[in-house]
Design an enzyme around this catalytic site. Sequence first.
Site, short mmCIF file in Angstrom:
data_model
loop_
_atom_site.label_atom_id
_atom_site.label_comp_id
_atom_site.label_asym_id
_atom_site.label_seq_id
_atom_site.Cartn_x
_atom_site.Cartn_y
_atom_site.Cartn_z
N ASP A 99 -47.09 -47.67 55.91
CA ASP A 99 -46.58 -46.97 57.08
C ASP A 99 -46.19 -48.00 58.13
O ASP A 99 -46.85 -49.04 58.26
CB ASP A 99 -47.66 -46.07 57.69
CG ASP A 99 -47.96 -44.84 56.84
OD1 ASP A 99 -47.55 -44.81 55.66
OD2 ASP A 99 -48.63 -43.93 57.35
N HIS A 156 -49.77 -50.26 49.74
CA HIS A 156 -49.70 -49.65 48.41
C HIS A 156 -48.58 -50.29 47.58
O HIS A 156 -47.69 -50.95 48.12
CB HIS A 156 -49.46 -48.15 48.54
CG HIS A 156 -50.62 -47.41 49.18
ND1 HIS A 156 -51.46 -46.59 48.47
CD2 HIS A 156 -51.09 -47.41 50.45
CE1 HIS A 156 -52.39 -46.09 49.27
NE2 HIS A 156 -52.19 -46.58 50.49
N SER A 260 -50.31 -55.64 61.23
CA SER A 260 -49.58 -56.84 60.85
C SER A 260 -48.27 -56.47 60.15
O SER A 260 -47.67 -55.45 60.48
CB SER A 260 -50.42 -57.75 59.96
OG SER A 260 -49.92 -59.06 60.00
#
Length: 301
Positions: A99, A156, A260
């Site tokens: 995200d 992911h 980050s």
Amino acid sequence: MILAQSLLKRCATAIQGPLERWIQLRLTALAYQLSHCQWPWLKNRLIVFFLSHWTPDLQSAEKSDPFAYASFNAFFTRALQATARPIPQTSGNVLAPADGTLTQCHLIEDGQLIQAKGLTYTLKALLANEPALIQRFNTGLTSTTYLAPTDYHRVHMPLTGTLSSMTHVPGTLFSVNTDKAEICPNLFARNERLICIFETAHGPLAVIMVGALLVASIETVWGGLIRPAGFGKIITTHYPQQQAPTLKQGALMGWFHFGSTVITLLNAATTPNATLTQPGPHNIQYGIPIAQLKRSPHDSK
């Protein structure tokens, strides 16, 4: 006199770099201690402070009560509900790894990567001058995703892949927000980072987790916790095929202990006909297709 001034300037510059990095490390170490503290009065105050400045989406979190977490770090790196993000099982899709804000998504040309408008940096610098890796990714497809404090902070898999190597590159810990990326040359190639190489049906894939100021550590599902080094040697771990973990597309691979950036690289062997379905910059969620690849020869078997 001029010679003395020149020497003093050079000495100041030589001292400034290591001193600045040392200060970044000390601040980041302090952030680690505070964020992992499980004293209820402290972790709850940290969470209250965070919620007074940012509004994360807790409805899809595994625990929607922010004070149900054992520490601020547990709250910050919270997992999602198992049904929150159904992943489209299409081998030709390259999925967003996290995200955040997709700031770049483009084809690599002559080993050049775009950091921000008007700023480029080299693949060579990002991959810590490792000839074998540079050769594998000199052309191909790349994406850059910035994770803001409000975002879900787990990373992911863009494609199904088998881990072949992991390289920890010590470096600086500058902030990596979009404003900093627009003014700081070679930002992602200077900061501390973890380079994870996977073998996929479409060719080699690199998922690079870039550290930043207050990012106390990076964690992977196979290697555990990696604390920032700041100084020291580059460390590469190779995984024999019989021992290497295979992670499915969309599977959890790691997480940041603060916000980050994630950079992905995909080898050019199967990407010349790639269609970029989500050119940046805009907000994305992990699991959304950001590129469509031509069919791999492995898919027909």
